[in-house]
Scaffold this motif. Structure first.
Motif, PDB file in Angstrom:
ATOM      1  N   SER A 120       8.858 -18.640 -32.068  1.00 34.81           N
ATOM      2  CA  SER A 120       8.675 -17.599 -33.073  1.00 34.81           C
ATOM      3  C   SER A 120       7.433 -17.873 -33.921  1.00 34.81           C
ATOM      4  CB  SER A 120       9.907 -17.531 -33.981  1.00 34.81           C
ATOM      5  OG  SER A 120       9.648 -16.786 -35.146  1.00 34.81           O
ATOM      6  N   VAL A 121       6.616 -16.854 -34.103  1.00 37.32           N
ATOM      7  CA  VAL A 121       5.438 -16.989 -34.967  1.00 37.32           C
ATOM      8  C   VAL A 121       5.853 -17.320 -36.396  1.00 37.32           C
ATOM      9  CG1 VAL A 121       3.442 -15.790 -35.931  1.00 37.32           C
ATOM     10  CG2 VAL A 121       4.059 -15.436 -33.543  1.00 37.32           C
ATOM     11  N   GLY A 122       6.933 -16.700 -36.841  1.00 36.53           N
ATOM     12  CA  GLY A 122       7.423 -16.971 -38.195  1.00 36.53           C
ATOM     13  C   GLY A 122       7.818 -18.426 -38.377  1.00 36.53           C
ATOM     14  N   ASP A 123       8.495 -19.020 -37.372  1.00 43.95           N
ATOM     15  CA  ASP A 123       8.870 -20.429 -37.466  1.00 43.95           C
ATOM     16  C   ASP A 123       7.638 -21.325 -37.526  1.00 43.95           C
ATOM     17  OD1 ASP A 123      11.509 -19.695 -37.361  1.00 43.95           O
ATOM     18  OD2 ASP A 123      11.779 -20.170 -35.241  1.00 43.95           O
ATOM     19  N   LEU A 124       6.627 -20.991 -36.741  1.00 38.28           N
ATOM     20  CA  LEU A 124       5.392 -21.781 -36.762  1.00 38.28           C
ATOM     21  C   LEU A 124       4.692 -21.670 -38.107  1.00 38.28           C
ATOM     22  CD1 LEU A 124       3.891 -21.097 -33.218  1.00 38.28           C
ATOM     23  CD2 LEU A 124       4.514 -23.327 -34.138  1.00 38.28           C
ATOM     24  N   PHE A 125       4.603 -20.452 -38.639  1.00 33.94           N
ATOM     25  CA  PHE A 125       3.952 -20.248 -39.932  1.00 33.94           C
ATOM     26  C   PHE A 125       4.655 -21.062 -41.023  1.00 33.94           C
ATOM     27  CE2 PHE A 125       1.753 -15.862 -39.250  1.00 33.94           C
ATOM     28  CZ  PHE A 125       0.899 -16.468 -38.359  1.00 33.94           C
ATOM     29  N   ILE A 126       5.980 -20.992 -41.054  1.00 32.71           N
ATOM     30  CA  ILE A 126       6.735 -21.696 -42.086  1.00 32.71           C
ATOM     31  C   ILE A 126       6.586 -23.208 -41.938  1.00 32.71           C
ATOM     32  CG2 ILE A 126       9.060 -22.139 -42.983  1.00 32.71           C
ATOM     33  CD1 ILE A 126       9.744 -19.248 -42.072  1.00 32.71           C
ATOM     34  N   SER A 127       6.641 -23.691 -40.711  1.00 27.93           N
ATOM     35  CA  SER A 127       6.553 -25.134 -40.478  1.00 27.93           C
ATOM     36  C   SER A 127       5.170 -25.687 -40.775  1.00 27.93           C
ATOM     37  CB  SER A 127       6.923 -25.457 -39.028  1.00 27.93           C
ATOM     38  OG  SER A 127       5.972 -24.903 -38.129  1.00 27.93           O
TER      39      SER A 127
ATOM     40  N   ILE B  89       2.490 -15.736 -49.021  1.00 26.39           N
ATOM     41  CA  ILE B  89       3.905 -15.788 -49.409  1.00 26.39           C
ATOM     42  C   ILE B  89       4.642 -14.567 -48.869  1.00 26.39           C
ATOM     43  CG2 ILE B  89       5.510 -15.854 -51.366  1.00 26.39           C
ATOM     44  CD1 ILE B  89       3.294 -17.217 -52.979  1.00 26.39           C
ATOM     45  N   VAL B  90       4.011 -13.395 -48.998  1.00 30.94           N
ATOM     46  CA  VAL B  90       4.611 -12.162 -48.479  1.00 30.94           C
ATOM     47  C   VAL B  90       4.777 -12.244 -46.962  1.00 30.94           C
ATOM     48  CG1 VAL B  90       4.239  -9.678 -48.172  1.00 30.94           C
ATOM     49  CG2 VAL B  90       3.749 -10.749 -50.372  1.00 30.94           C
ATOM     50  N   ILE B  91       3.767 -12.778 -46.287  1.00 27.22           N
ATOM     51  CA  ILE B  91       3.821 -12.910 -44.829  1.00 27.22           C
ATOM     52  C   ILE B  91       5.001 -13.775 -44.404  1.00 27.22           C
ATOM     53  CG2 ILE B  91       2.636 -13.912 -42.831  1.00 27.22           C
ATOM     54  CD1 ILE B  91       0.006 -13.018 -44.078  1.00 27.22           C
ATOM     55  N   ILE B  92       5.159 -14.922 -45.066  1.00 31.61           N
ATOM     56  CA  ILE B  92       6.248 -15.836 -44.716  1.00 31.61           C
ATOM     57  C   ILE B  92       7.605 -15.183 -44.964  1.00 31.61           C
ATOM     58  CG2 ILE B  92       7.372 -17.997 -45.368  1.00 31.61           C
ATOM     59  CD1 ILE B  92       4.629 -19.190 -45.829  1.00 31.61           C
ATOM     60  N   VAL B  93       7.758 -14.508 -46.108  1.00 30.54           N
ATOM     61  CA  VAL B  93       9.042 -13.867 -46.440  1.00 30.54           C
ATOM     62  C   VAL B  93       9.387 -12.786 -45.418  1.00 30.54           C
ATOM     63  CG1 VAL B  93      10.213 -12.407 -48.122  1.00 30.54           C
ATOM     64  CG2 VAL B  93       8.903 -14.385 -48.894  1.00 30.54           C
ATOM     65  N   LEU B  94       8.412 -11.950 -45.079  1.00 39.12           N
ATOM     66  CA  LEU B  94       8.660 -10.868 -44.125  1.00 39.12           C
ATOM     67  C   LEU B  94       9.055 -11.401 -42.753  1.00 39.12           C
ATOM     68  CD1 LEU B  94       5.765  -8.362 -44.987  1.00 39.12           C
ATOM     69  CD2 LEU B  94       8.182  -8.123 -45.532  1.00 39.12           C
ATOM     70  N   LEU B  95       8.388 -12.467 -42.314  1.00 42.25           N
ATOM     71  CA  LEU B  95       8.689 -13.028 -41.004  1.00 42.25           C
ATOM     72  C   LEU B  95       9.976 -13.850 -41.011  1.00 42.25           C
ATOM     73  CD1 LEU B  95       5.138 -14.182 -39.849  1.00 42.25           C
ATOM     74  CD2 LEU B  95       6.428 -12.231 -39.010  1.00 42.25           C
ATOM     75  N   ARG B  96      10.180 -14.618 -42.075  1.00 40.61           N
ATOM     76  CA  ARG B  96      11.347 -15.517 -42.128  1.00 40.61           C
ATOM     77  C   ARG B  96      12.656 -14.746 -42.137  1.00 40.61           C
ATOM     78  NH1 ARG B  96      14.843 -18.129 -41.213  1.00 40.61           N
ATOM     79  NH2 ARG B  96      15.463 -20.197 -41.932  1.00 40.61           N
TER      80      ARG B  96
ATOM     81  N   GLY C  14      13.027 -11.595 -41.110  1.00 39.67           N
ATOM     82  CA  GLY C  14      13.084 -10.591 -40.061  1.00 39.67           C
ATOM     83  C   GLY C  14      12.814  -9.170 -40.495  1.00 39.67           C
ATOM     84  N   PHE C  15      12.110  -8.989 -41.610  1.00 35.92           N
ATOM     85  CA  PHE C  15      11.802  -7.631 -42.064  1.00 35.92           C
ATOM     86  C   PHE C  15      10.737  -6.958 -41.209  1.00 35.92           C
ATOM     87  CE2 PHE C  15      13.222  -9.514 -46.235  1.00 35.92           C
ATOM     88  CZ  PHE C  15      14.414  -8.812 -46.288  1.00 35.92           C
ATOM     89  N   ALA C  16       9.885  -7.774 -40.551  1.00 33.53           N
ATOM     90  CA  ALA C  16       8.804  -7.205 -39.742  1.00 33.53           C
ATOM     91  C   ALA C  16       8.391  -8.213 -38.678  1.00 33.53           C
ATOM     92  CB  ALA C  16       7.602  -6.845 -40.623  1.00 33.53           C
ATOM     93  N   THR C  17       7.813  -7.703 -37.594  1.00 33.77           N
ATOM     94  CA  THR C  17       7.279  -8.568 -36.542  1.00 33.77           C
ATOM     95  C   THR C  17       5.886  -9.053 -36.955  1.00 33.77           C
ATOM     96  OG1 THR C  17       6.202  -6.750 -35.363  1.00 33.77           O
ATOM     97  CG2 THR C  17       8.521  -7.189 -34.840  1.00 33.77           C
ATOM     98  N   PRO C  18       5.356 -10.083 -36.279  1.00 36.04           N
ATOM     99  CA  PRO C  18       3.998 -10.540 -36.618  1.00 36.04           C
ATOM    100  C   PRO C  18       2.948  -9.436 -36.521  1.00 36.04           C
ATOM    101  CG  PRO C  18       5.094 -12.153 -35.235  1.00 36.04           C
ATOM    102  CD  PRO C  18       6.006 -10.975 -35.299  1.00 36.04           C
ATOM    103  N   THR C  19       3.065  -8.576 -35.516  1.00 35.45           N
ATOM    104  CA  THR C  19       2.096  -7.489 -35.381  1.00 35.45           C
ATOM    105  C   THR C  19       2.202  -6.524 -36.548  1.00 35.45           C
ATOM    106  OG1 THR C  19       2.224  -7.669 -32.977  1.00 35.45           O
ATOM    107  CG2 THR C  19       1.267  -5.661 -33.867  1.00 35.45           C
ATOM    108  N   GLU C  20       3.422  -6.188 -36.930  1.00 36.68           N
ATOM    109  CA  GLU C  20       3.616  -5.285 -38.075  1.00 36.68           C
ATOM    110  C   GLU C  20       3.109  -5.917 -39.362  1.00 36.68           C
ATOM    111  OE1 GLU C  20       7.648  -3.120 -36.275  1.00 36.68           O
ATOM    112  OE2 GLU C  20       7.792  -4.809 -37.674  1.00 36.68           O
ATOM    113  N   VAL C  21       3.341  -7.224 -39.516  1.00 36.91           N
ATOM    114  CA  VAL C  21       2.847  -7.923 -40.707  1.00 36.91           C
ATOM    115  C   VAL C  21       1.328  -7.910 -40.746  1.00 36.91           C
ATOM    116  CG1 VAL C  21       2.684 -10.189 -41.806  1.00 36.91           C
ATOM    117  CG2 VAL C  21       4.876  -9.384 -40.948  1.00 36.91           C
ATOM    118  N   SER C  22       0.682  -8.065 -39.588  1.00 30.52           N
ATOM    119  CA  SER C  22      -0.782  -8.052 -39.553  1.00 30.52           C
ATOM    120  C   SER C  22      -1.332  -6.690 -39.980  1.00 30.52           C
ATOM    121  CB  SER C  22      -1.280  -8.415 -38.155  1.00 30.52           C
ATOM    122  OG  SER C  22      -0.958  -7.414 -37.212  1.00 30.52           O
ATOM    123  N   VAL C  23      -0.678  -5.620 -39.539  1.00 30.02           N
ATOM    124  CA  VAL C  23      -1.111  -4.274 -39.949  1.00 30.02           C
ATOM    125  C   VAL C  23      -0.896  -4.085 -41.445  1.00 30.02           C
ATOM    126  CG1 VAL C  23      -0.726  -1.809 -39.641  1.00 30.02           C
ATOM    127  CG2 VAL C  23      -0.669  -3.320 -37.660  1.00 30.02           C
TER     128      VAL C  23
END
Length: 419
Positions: free
Chosen positions: A165-172, A224-231, A233-242
């Motif tokens: 998961s991209v979110g797991d990598l970002f958080i770690s 911080i917003v990116i991590i929260v959204l991914l952690r 499950g509010f959005a996928t990495p692609t949606e977060v990038s947009v």
């Protein structure tokens, strides 16, 4: 096929063929040597790799970074970091480290970070009496912190090939990134004390510092917003990038009010060129990966290592050495895309967590960005500082040693990669 492909790739690299083209040509030569597989497989693999929805996160994160760093926001972030750090011993040098942490949450690219920060901070540090080579070494090494702080382009690439998961990598990556930054700040302080560089007699008003922090807060809020959204499950990495691009546009138009049509077009071209370079490498790596998979090279390597080396510690050390050596001549995207398919099965065979392997790979290959003979951030920083490459390299050792200690900690202390 694999041996022919590897030999062809090495020859092409010696001939200075661009990495993306070298990968595609080497894969094609390997397929031709087989004789039973049609050459059209290479074209098919190259094309299929561009049809990945998660891949859209790359250009959008790059565009968000160029939009946010190209205007008033970038200046505010640098001003905040410099005012906060320059009072301390080695403060001007530490400013680069702190700025890399802040800019890491915006750009996601170590090379872009080295160029953006170096062009502003290195001349400023030289005016404060720091040697050009030291300024260049400090900038080259600090820029690599960028790839550990989300959003990180190398982490997205690793996630695509490892299934993590991209979110797991970002958080770690947050804790290792902060540890690396703290260790580099210590190096800046230690060098300044040892060489007798005095602290700057600069008074910083708390009200002025608070004002700068307030104006920079929207940019600091983005990771911080990116991590929260991914952690959660509010959005996928692609949606977060947009969403990051939309957020950057709103900040530039409504908050800082510095976005012109000309700058927007320049940022679009810059992000497009950067995306094109990375995508060509990704396409070539897909063809190479297919050849490796067809020959079952990753599985054979994992089986050989498991049969001949029983200690997981030795295997992890061996993986680190290979990644360090590969990271010296190769840039991060091709190195990740080449080593990932080989090391993931090996990590699974010894029980090494894939997220932990991803951080090991990012740190190892990040170190390669400032290690001769082809250190991208090293060349960029030396050029900006107008310092001889040999002198800059000699100034790298304290940073290199500290980075190696952090790498060993990440490799053998899983608790540091909590996600």
């Amino acid at each position: 096929m694999t041996l022919v492909m590897i030999f062809s790739f090495c020859i092409l690299m010696v001939l200075a063929v661009p990495v993306g083209y070298a990968l595609i040509i080497a894969a094609g030569l390997g397929v031709l040597f087989n004789g039973y597989v049609p050459l059209s497989v290479v074209a098919q693999q190259v094309y299929d790799q561009t049809q990945s929805f998660p891949m859209l996160a790359l250009p959008f994160f790059m565009l968000a970074g160029t939009l946010m760093l190209g205007g008033e926001l970038g200046r505010q972030l640098l001003e905040l970091a410099s005012r906060a750090m320059q009072r301390w011993r080695g403060g001007p040098l530490s400013t680069t480290v702190v700025s890399s942490v802040v800019f890491g949450g915006v750009s996601g690219s170590a090379v872009a970070n080295a160029s953006a920060l170096g062009s502003v901070l290195i001349p400023w540090q030289k005016r404060h009496g720091f040697p050009p080579a030291l300024c260049a070494a400090n900038n080259a090494t600090s820029a690599v912190i960028d790839v550990l702080i989300p959003p990180s382009i190398p982490m997205i690439l690793y996630a695509l090939i490892s299934g993590v998961s991209v979110g797991d990598l970002f958080i770690s990556g947050v804790i290792p990134g902060l540890i690396m930054a703290a260790s580099f700040v210590f190096v800046c302080w230690f060098i300044s004390v040892r060489r007798g560089y005095e602290a700057q007699a600069v008074k910083v008003r708390k009200r002025e510092l608070a004002s700068l922090a307030l104006r920079s807060f929207p940019a600091i809020l983005l990771p911080i917003v990116i991590i929260v959204l991914l952690r959660f499950g509010f959005a996928t990495p692609t949606e977060v990038s947009v969403l990051s691009v939309g957020y950057s546009l709103l900040l530039s138009i409504l908050f800082y009010r510095d976005l012109t049509w000309k700058r927007f077009c320049e940022n679009m071209v810059e992000a497009g060129v950067a995306t094109g370079v990375v995508m060509l490498v990704i396409m070539g790596s897909a063809a190479v990966g297919w050849v490796l998979t067809f020959d079952q090279a990753p599985q054979q390597m994992a089986e050989w290592v498991s049969a001949h080396i029983s200690s997981p510690i030795v295997i992890i050390l061996m993986m680190n050495v290979i990644m360090l050596v590969v990271g010296m001549p190769l840039d991060m995207p091709p190195a990740i895309l080449l080593l990932g398919p080989i090391f993931v099965p090996l990590a699974d065979s010894i029980g090494l967590d894939r997220v932990q392997l991803g951080l090991m790979m990012v740190i190892n290959l990040g170190i390669g960005l400032y290690t001769p003979p082809i250190g991208t951030t090293l060349f960029i920083s030396s050029s900006i500082a107008k310092a001889p490459l040999g002198t800059t390299t000699s100034e790298l050792w304290p940073y290199f040693g500290m980075a190696m200690l952090v790498l060993l900690a990440i490799s053998f202390v899983p608790a540091l990669t909590i996600y």
